[in-house]
Scaffold this active site. Structure first.
Site, PDB file in Angstrom:
ATOM      1  N   HIS A 102       0.796  -1.222   0.000  1.00  0.00           N
ATOM      2  CA  HIS A 102       0.000   0.000   0.000  1.00  0.00           C
ATOM      3  C   HIS A 102       0.834   1.280   0.000  1.00  0.00           C
ATOM      4  CE1 HIS A 102      -4.498   0.907   0.915  1.00  0.00           C
ATOM      5  NE2 HIS A 102      -4.034   1.701  -0.010  1.00  0.00           N
ATOM      6  N   ASP A 236      -6.866  -6.621   1.483  1.00  0.00           N
ATOM      7  CA  ASP A 236      -7.089  -7.201   2.805  1.00  0.00           C
ATOM      8  C   ASP A 236      -8.390  -6.743   3.459  1.00  0.00           C
ATOM      9  OD1 ASP A 236      -6.599  -4.752   4.158  1.00  0.00           O
ATOM     10  OD2 ASP A 236      -4.498  -5.228   4.502  1.00  0.00           O
ATOM     11  N   GLU A 279      -1.775  -4.831  -2.559  1.00  0.00           N
ATOM     12  CA  GLU A 279      -1.606  -5.953  -1.636  1.00  0.00           C
ATOM     13  C   GLU A 279      -2.173  -7.258  -2.186  1.00  0.00           C
ATOM     14  OE1 GLU A 279       0.276  -5.568   1.136  1.00  0.00           O
ATOM     15  OE2 GLU A 279       0.148  -3.429   1.677  1.00  0.00           O
TER      16      GLU A 279
HETATM   17 MN   LIG Z   1      -3.502  -0.812   3.379  1.00  0.00          MN
END
Ligand SMILES: [Mn+2]
Length: 307
Positions: A102, A236, A279
């Site tokens: 990120h 996530d 991610e």
């Molecule tokens: Mn993040």
């Protein structure tokens, strides 16, 4: 359906911001999952599909500052991205950034912030992430820069990150809306409260229902008078059942259907001018399903419809 959107896709194979490596292969996994044909099928013109990053050092790099690991490498990569993003959006194209961890948001937001400052646009950020990414070197438990990227973009933290590409903060934290948040460090929570962040946390979503959370998200940007929204999507935020291939999987996340609906609803506002999806970690994935879901989410954000 015709979608005249001109796309500039930027691959950021960077994983220095995270503890678990492998997200540097995220852009490859997304490419292999068929991003380009999927977007061309809905009428997007992919004018550019490249990496603005300087090549990664071949020799092993030491983490350096324990409160901001790999700072020079991340700053250099994100400065290159910022220039590319600013040029794209200034020329009327839609910058789509593929992470990487990120920390690449530092580059996207620096580029978008510079464009907003010059054009007089009010920039908003929809931050769809399990985490706040709002630590500073004073509050960080890990020293990982992916946990500090949004704070730095909002003007808090290391000067090398706050002043990346152009001096000062890139976005007003009061124009940031968090969605799906479910894990905050104590120090970052205090910082977020202090700057007046708006958080539609997972427990708030469960209290009011997901469609209502999306109505409030859209209402937030309209109420703030935001002209341009940057969507920052961390895989996530999804439940690991749907997205196992991510660096910090955390139970009790969004379903794939909720995330797809979020993309569709924010797209319908017509305010989205740039995005990143980060991610995706193929090392931890199962049959590339996380990258495939990332492709579906991007497509939905750029106008794909079921009906
Ligand atoms: Mn993040």
């Amino acid at each position: 359906m015709q979608n005249p959107r001109r796309l500039h896709i930027y691959e950021m194979p960077l994983d220095f911001g995270a503890s678990r490596h492998g997200s540097d292969m995220g852009p490859s996994a997304i490419r292999l999952a068929g991003l380009r044909p999927r977007l061309e099928a809905i009428g997007c013109a992919v004018e550019r599909y490249a990496s603005p990053m300087p090549p990664k050092a071949q020799e092993a790099v030491e983490p350096g500052n324990p409160k901001a690991k790999y700072l020079p490498e991340i700053a250099a990569a994100c400065a290159a991205l910022a220039g590319a993003v600013e040029e794209s959006v200034s020329g009327g194209a839609f910058p789509l950034v593929l992470g990487g961890d990120h920390s690449v948001a530092l580059g996207s937001l620096a580029g978008m912030g510079a464009w907003a400052e010059k054009s007089g646009a009010a920039l908003g950020v929809l931050y769809i992430d399990a985490h706040g990414d709002f630590n500073t070197p004073e509050t960080t438990p890990s020293g990982n820069i992916h946990g500090q990227c949004l704070a730095a973009s909002c003007g808090l933290g290391l000067p090398q990150l706050v002043n990346l590409h152009r001096p000062h903060r890139k976005v007003d934290p009061r124009n940031v809306c968090f969605l799906g948040t479910r894990d905050l460090d104590a120090g970052e929570r205090d910082l977020m409260r202090g700057v007046g962040a708006t958080v539609l946390s997972m427990s708030e979503i469960d209290r009011i229902g997901f469609p209502e959370a999306l109505r409030r998200t859209v209402g937030f940007f309209r109420g703030r008078g935001v002209d341009a929204v940057h969507v920052s999507f961390d895989m996530d935020v999804l439940d690991p059942m749907f997205a196992p291939g991510t660096g910090i999987p955390l139970p009790a996340g969004l379903t794939n259907r909720e995330a797809l609906l979020a993309m569709e609803e924010i797209a319908a506002t017509g305010l989205v001018r740039s995005a990143e999806i980060v991610e995706v970690n193929p090392v931890l994935d199962v049959r590339n399903q996380t990258a495939q879901l990332a492709v579906a989410l991007i497509a939905r954000l750029l106008g794909e419809k079921i009906w």
